[in-house]
Write an enzyme that holds these catalytic residues in place. Structure first.
Site, short mmCIF file in Angstrom:
data_model
loop_
_atom_site.label_atom_id
_atom_site.label_comp_id
_atom_site.label_asym_id
_atom_site.label_seq_id
_atom_site.Cartn_x
_atom_site.Cartn_y
_atom_site.Cartn_z
CG HIS A 52 39.42 -138.51 86.91
ND1 HIS A 52 39.83 -139.38 85.93
CD2 HIS A 52 40.56 -138.18 87.60
CE1 HIS A 52 41.14 -139.56 86.00
NE2 HIS A 52 41.61 -138.85 87.02
CB SER B 143 44.90 -147.50 79.51
OG SER B 143 44.68 -146.17 79.93
#
Ligand code: OAD
Length: 242
Positions: free
Chosen positions: A117, A190
């Site tokens: 990212h 997550s």
């Protein structure tokens, strides 16, 4: 007492990390109570659309993250991952892939980290024809958007926003490593954001063992992992990686 992972039993190891690995360094995760997406609206602050319509809102989020990350220090979870590199034999390999943009794996000493990212520490020009390369920049832009000294275009953070592609080289290197790995260890994530959340399925399809270390069980991918260790990564990883 947490049993160690038998690292000697694996040849090609991939460790995928998410925001939970940096929680003990004082950095907010994204989801859950007090997470960044409770403080900032991701649609308004973290999308390609927002970058074009209201870049200052994107820069306010990035400035908030820069302020925290600049002084943050690697914690025992980052250090355990970095130390693992030195324990490998000549035939073993370790690829660290992170969704984090804080640079803490590198500061802990992990070599060749794949940053899916992007990186908080760099800024780049939005004009694709401008010759200015991404440059290190920890400045905060909270009241005014910065402009390129060379061409005058708006500058942007060197991170991946929602609606944007991952950097192709990082994605390719990650895909290669995940396809070839025999141990896939996910830490502090997550498992909700594509494509990183799909890597465990790819690794499993190729016969790898999949292990998760996370504070909470994942909502979607719990069944795919062979082993799940619930708890703080900064406590569990040093024990699991010996
Ligand atoms: P999330 O915030 O979605 O998830 C962090 C996970 O870490 C949660 O499941 C927590 O339970 C867990 N956690 C918190 N503290 C922990 C600790 N001390 N030890 C272990 N686990 C802990 O963060 P990511 O999965 O990294 O992308 O989110 C993925 C992407 O979503 C981010 O890279 C970002 C975000 O939108 C972009 O902005 C493009």
């Amino acid at each position: 007492m947490t049993d160690r992972i038998d690292i000697a039993a694996y040849e090609r190891i991939v460790i995928l990390t998410g925001a939970g690995v940096s929680a003990a360094s004082g950095l907010d995760t994204f989801r859950g109570h007090g997470g960044l997406w409770k403080q900032f609206d991701p649609e308004a602050c973290a999308t390609a659309t927002a970058l074009h319509t209201d870049p200052l809102r994107v820069w306010r989020l990035i400035s908030f993250m820069r302020r925290a990350a600049k002084t943050a220090k690697p914690n025992p979870a980052h250090q355990a991952i970095a130390a693992l590199q030195d324990k490998l034999t000549a035939t073993q390999s370790l690829t660290v892939v992170t969704q984090n943009i804080d640079g803490l794996h590198q500061r802990a000493g992990s070599p060749g980290v794949i940053e899916l990212h992007g990186r908080l520490s760099h800024t780049r020009c939005m004009n694709p024809r401008c010759a200015v390369m991404p440059f290190e920049d920890w400045d905060l832009y909270e009241t005014e958007v910065p402009h390129c000294e060379r061409c005058g275009a708006v500058l942007r953070p060197d991170v991946v926003l929602f609606e944007e592609m991952l950097p192709p080289d990082a994605y390719r290197a990650c895909d290669d490593a995940v396809n070839a790995c025999d141990l896939f260890l996910a830490v502090g994530t997550s498992c909700t954001v594509h494509p990183a959340c799909d890597f465990v399925f790819t690794a499993k399809d190729h016969g790898a063992r999949a292990i998760l270390v996370n504070l909470e069980p994942p909502e979607n991918a719990a069944d795919v992992f062979d082993e799940i260790h619930l708890g703080p990564a900064e406590e569990l990883l040093p024990a699991l990686l010996g």
